[in-house]
Write an enzyme that holds these catalytic residues in place. Structure first.
Site, short mmCIF file in Angstrom:
data_model
loop_
_atom_site.label_atom_id
_atom_site.label_comp_id
_atom_site.label_asym_id
_atom_site.label_seq_id
_atom_site.Cartn_x
_atom_site.Cartn_y
_atom_site.Cartn_z
N ASP A 155 0.84 -1.20 0.00
CA ASP A 155 0.00 0.00 0.00
C ASP A 155 0.88 1.25 0.00
O ASP A 155 1.92 1.29 0.65
CB ASP A 155 -0.90 0.00 1.25
CG ASP A 155 -2.19 0.75 1.03
OD1 ASP A 155 -2.31 1.45 0.01
OD2 ASP A 155 -3.09 0.65 1.88
N HIS A 228 -8.35 -1.06 -9.39
CA HIS A 228 -8.18 0.00 -8.40
C HIS A 228 -7.12 1.00 -8.86
O HIS A 228 -7.32 2.22 -8.75
CB HIS A 228 -7.78 -0.62 -7.06
CG HIS A 228 -7.67 0.37 -5.95
ND1 HIS A 228 -8.75 1.05 -5.44
CD2 HIS A 228 -6.58 0.81 -5.24
CE1 HIS A 228 -8.36 1.86 -4.46
NE2 HIS A 228 -7.05 1.73 -4.34
#
Length: 322
Positions: A155, A228
């Site tokens: 992330d 995403h």
């Protein structure tokens, strides 16, 4: 004569500090009444000192705290002027796939390399507001292996760094009264891990738009338009508009709760809101983020983070009486 001290850029809060291994996120609502408002204003002048006091106990613990205020809280606590782009959280999406707005007047983002530092500072900050606020959400986040989210992907890979981080997160002369401030948007996501883990690694990679092990972005020829990565890459006038994420995993395995606390900083809410619109509505409409088939947003709030200098000054500011 104007001194050099008068013309210095205000010191920002700890927005661009290094990533840490632990965090606590606290969202609170302001209790009604002038006494509660006065207590919160006075507390603004104590945040930095409390952070220093707790941080001195572990000098290399990288303890920091960022404090932000919602639009309604700003008006109630400080009045005019209000930061130019501060407004209530904007909801996006449709029933069953929606970026929801939830109550929240004050945000605390507390970070350190040890959870005990976060815990102690959170305790001190909340104790100082006893009788003035109601905590409506509190999440203890942790780093998961090599900077991965609960769903197993790294992330924050595309975060800006160095001067670029300052450029994309800190307000400049576009709103001079709030220079070195920032906007921060937070959401708490819960993941359907059984359904997610039932996917093959290749299928997961197409949902995210990056390889799982090596964290390399998929080529445009194979990356789906509803991944995403594809939907959260924002360009304006030919330039990519970046935000600074400091997302943290959280969870309670015994309760079957597995989540990601999303937190994004930017000098304007616009790029983050465009990301949310792309994700929840789709780009084009209907081509929504496939990750939302496995993740549900259960909170949402937009806050303004004043500079460190302004935060201390706010202790003495009262809104004009109508």
């Amino acid at each position: 004569m104007t001194s050099s001290m008068d013309t210095q850029t205000p010191e920002p809060q700890a927005i661009c500090n290094p990533i840490t291994s632990s965090a606590i996120f606290i969202v609170a609502t302001l209790l009604p009444g002038s006494d509660a408002a006065s207590q919160v204003r006075g507390w603004c002048g104590d945040i930095a000192a409390l952070t220093r006091s707790v941080g001195k106990r572990v000098p290399n613990g990288n303890l920091s705290c960022v404090c932000g205020f919602s639009a309604s809280a700003w008006d109630a606590l400080f009045g005019s002027p209000r930061p130019a782009s501060l407004h209530p959280f904007r909801e996006f999406g449709v029933e069953g796939r929606r970026a929801v707005a939830t109550p929240g007047d004050i945000l605390l983002h507390i970070r350190a390399d040890q959870m005990d530092l976060c815990f102690e500072l959170a305790t001190q900050l909340c104790s100082a507001l006893n009788g003035a606020i109601t905590v409506v959400d509190e999440v203890q986040g942790f780093r998961y292996f090599d900077m991965r989210s609960i769903i197993g992907f790294v992330d924050g890979t595309e975060n800006p760094v160095g001067r670029k981080a300052d450029h994309f997160t800190l307000i400049g002369n576009e709103d001079p009264a709030f220079e070195s401030g920032s906007y921060v948007l937070v959401q708490k996501y819960l993941h359907k891990m059984e359904a997610w883990n039932a996917l093959s690694v290749e299928a997961q990679e197409k949902v995210i738009g990056r390889t799982k092990l090596a964290d390399i972005e998929l080529g445009e020829e194979v990356k789906p338009s509803n991944s995403h990565s594809a939907l959260t890459t924002i360009t304006k006038d030919g330039q990519e508009q970046k935000i600074l994420r400091d997302n943290m995993p959280f969870g309670r395995p015994g309760a079957g709760e597995f989540g990601t606390y999303f937190i994004g900083y930017a000098r304007s809410p616009e790029p983050i809101e465009q990301m949310l619109e792309n994700m929840f509505v789709g780009n084009p409409v209907g081509n929504y983020d496939r990750l939302l088939d496995f993740s549900t947003a259960v909170t949402g709030g937009l806050f303004f983070v004043p500079s460190a200098d302004l935060l201390e000054e706010l202790a003495e500011r009262e809104p004009e009486q109508a």
